[in-house]
Design an enzyme around this catalytic site. Structure first.
Site, PDB file in Angstrom:
ATOM      1  N   GLU A  28      -2.776   1.655 -32.018  1.00  0.00           N
ATOM      2  CA  GLU A  28      -1.573   2.288 -32.558  1.00  0.00           C
ATOM      3  C   GLU A  28      -1.980   3.337 -33.586  1.00  0.00           C
ATOM      4  OE1 GLU A  28       2.228   1.026 -35.371  1.00  0.00           O
ATOM      5  OE2 GLU A  28       1.255  -0.512 -34.120  1.00  0.00           O
ATOM      6  N   ARG A  80       6.345  17.696 -13.014  1.00  0.00           N
ATOM      7  CA  ARG A  80       6.411  17.552 -11.557  1.00  0.00           C
ATOM      8  C   ARG A  80       7.455  16.529 -11.133  1.00  0.00           C
ATOM      9  NH1 ARG A  80      -0.071  17.194 -10.623  1.00  0.00           N
ATOM     10  NH2 ARG A  80       0.086  16.345 -12.742  1.00  0.00           N
ATOM     11  N   ASP A 121       1.752  27.162  -1.679  1.00  0.00           N
ATOM     12  CA  ASP A 121       2.762  26.322  -1.046  1.00  0.00           C
ATOM     13  C   ASP A 121       4.098  27.060  -1.044  1.00  0.00           C
ATOM     14  OD1 ASP A 121       3.849  26.008  -3.667  1.00  0.00           O
ATOM     15  OD2 ASP A 121       2.531  24.290  -4.003  1.00  0.00           O
ATOM     16  N   LYS A 171       1.907  23.609   3.557  1.00  0.00           N
ATOM     17  CA  LYS A 171       1.103  22.392   3.523  1.00  0.00           C
ATOM     18  C   LYS A 171       1.978  21.157   3.674  1.00  0.00           C
ATOM     19  CE  LYS A 171       1.207  21.899  -1.540  1.00  0.00           C
ATOM     20  NZ  LYS A 171       0.426  21.909  -2.788  1.00  0.00           N
ATOM     21  N   THR A 194      -5.495  21.708  -3.207  1.00  0.00           N
ATOM     22  CA  THR A 194      -4.698  22.734  -2.541  1.00  0.00           C
ATOM     23  C   THR A 194      -5.358  24.101  -2.628  1.00  0.00           C
ATOM     24  OG1 THR A 194      -2.622  21.550  -2.959  1.00  0.00           O
ATOM     25  CG2 THR A 194      -2.460  23.909  -2.531  1.00  0.00           C
TER      26      THR A 194
END
Length: 313
Positions: A43, A99, A172, A195, A229
């Site tokens: 912590e 994402r 992509d 893809k 990718t």
């Protein structure tokens, strides 16, 4: 006696200290004094070692994994709020968990929305970030969001290369809008990779939409994680007759076997910003600092002047 607005104070989260020092230097000040103490179980507790009462403060920290980086930002925001800071801006060069901006299958979280709410609850009155994975994440916040673009640094770099037969590529379908914006600015054509993923970070199939024969190709993306990718796209384009393939990505996560993939691929170079600390050196990885961009925007925010000129695309 008229009240004078004090100069802002800039503080850094632990893992973003190097970038924060560059930003503070560009801004023309020093980093504020903050101390992080740890308990034996892991912590930790940040504490501001100087007064922030009534001040505008900027807390700089990318929230890339591990989750400690996010937790540290939240604790510092809370500490600033409880110390009576007047304006608290979370400067997040990389906004993690972006994402997860929608439910792509049943029974999963929308993490980007959750984190937006956590930041506001902790005390952030403004967010400054760069190249969100999805533009609509700005709508998850009820506070002002300044969404900057790394194109302000990448476009001058690309023009400086003086490449003939330049072509912009998106790795992509989701990045096609970004690729078209770059192609418009550079007055060149675009190709797109299609893809299919077997699962996260695993590509089962990739196909190229467009002709790259005789072209110097630049792949454009917002982040590079495992580099699967980008390297697969680069190899495919070289097989299809491209002269060279470069990649520019705003955020270099570079996890797993990313460096090995980049070194063994046909990528000529990978250009990233320092929004996330680059842990390993590579002859193919070039880092362009985003410090001047953030320092300029922070200065404009503090002085209530427009930042419109920073939105190149």
């Amino acid at each position: 006696m008229a009240y004078q607005v004090p100069e802002p104070k800039i503080f850094a989260c632990t893992k973003s200290t190097v970038l924060a020092q560059k930003i503070a230097k560009s801004y023309g000040t020093d980093l504020g004094n903050v101390h992080l103490s740890r308990y034996s179980d892991g912590e930790f507790q940040p504490s501001f070692e100087e007064s922030v009462r009534g001040a505008r403060i900027f807390i700089i920290g990318s929230t890339h994994p591990s989750s400690e980086n996010l937790m540290e930002m939240l604790l510092m925001l809370d500490a600033a709020k409880r110390a009576s800071a007047r304006h608290i801006t979370a400067v997040m060069p990389y906004f993690g968990w972006a994402r997860q901006d929608r439910k792509d299958k049943p029974r999963v979280p929308i993490a980007a929305k959750l984190i937006a709410k956590m930041l506001e609850t902790a005390g952030a009155t403004r967010i400054i970030t760069m190249d969100l994975h999805a533009d609509q994440i700005q709508g998850f916040f009820e506070k002002p969001v300044d969404h900057l673009f790394a194109s302000t640094m990448f476009l001058p770099y690309l023009r400086g290369l003086n490449l003939d037969n330049l072509m912009i590529a998106s790795p992509d379908m989701g990045g096609s809008k970004r690729a078209y914006a770059y192609s418009k600015a550079l007055e060149c054509d675009v190709v797109i990779c299609y893809k299919q993923r077997a699962k996260a970070n695993v590509i089962s199939h990739m196909e190229l939409i467009g002709d790259v024969k005789g072209k110097n190709v630049v792949l454009v993306d917002d982040m590079v994680d495992t580099a699967g990718t980008l390297t697969k796209a680069a190899d495919l384009m070289m097989e299809r007759g491209a002269i060279s393939v470069r990649a520019i990505t705003s955020h270099g996560l570079l996890s797993g076997n990313a460096y090995d993939r980049i070194e063994s691929s046909k990528l000529k170079e990978l250009i990233v910003t320092d929004s996330i600390p680059i842990e390993h050196e590579s002859g193919k990885v070039k880092v362009i600092t985003c410090a001047d961009l953030f320092a300029d925007v922070m200065h404009r925010v503090h002085n209530n002047t427009s930042i419109a000129s920073k939105f190149l695309m």
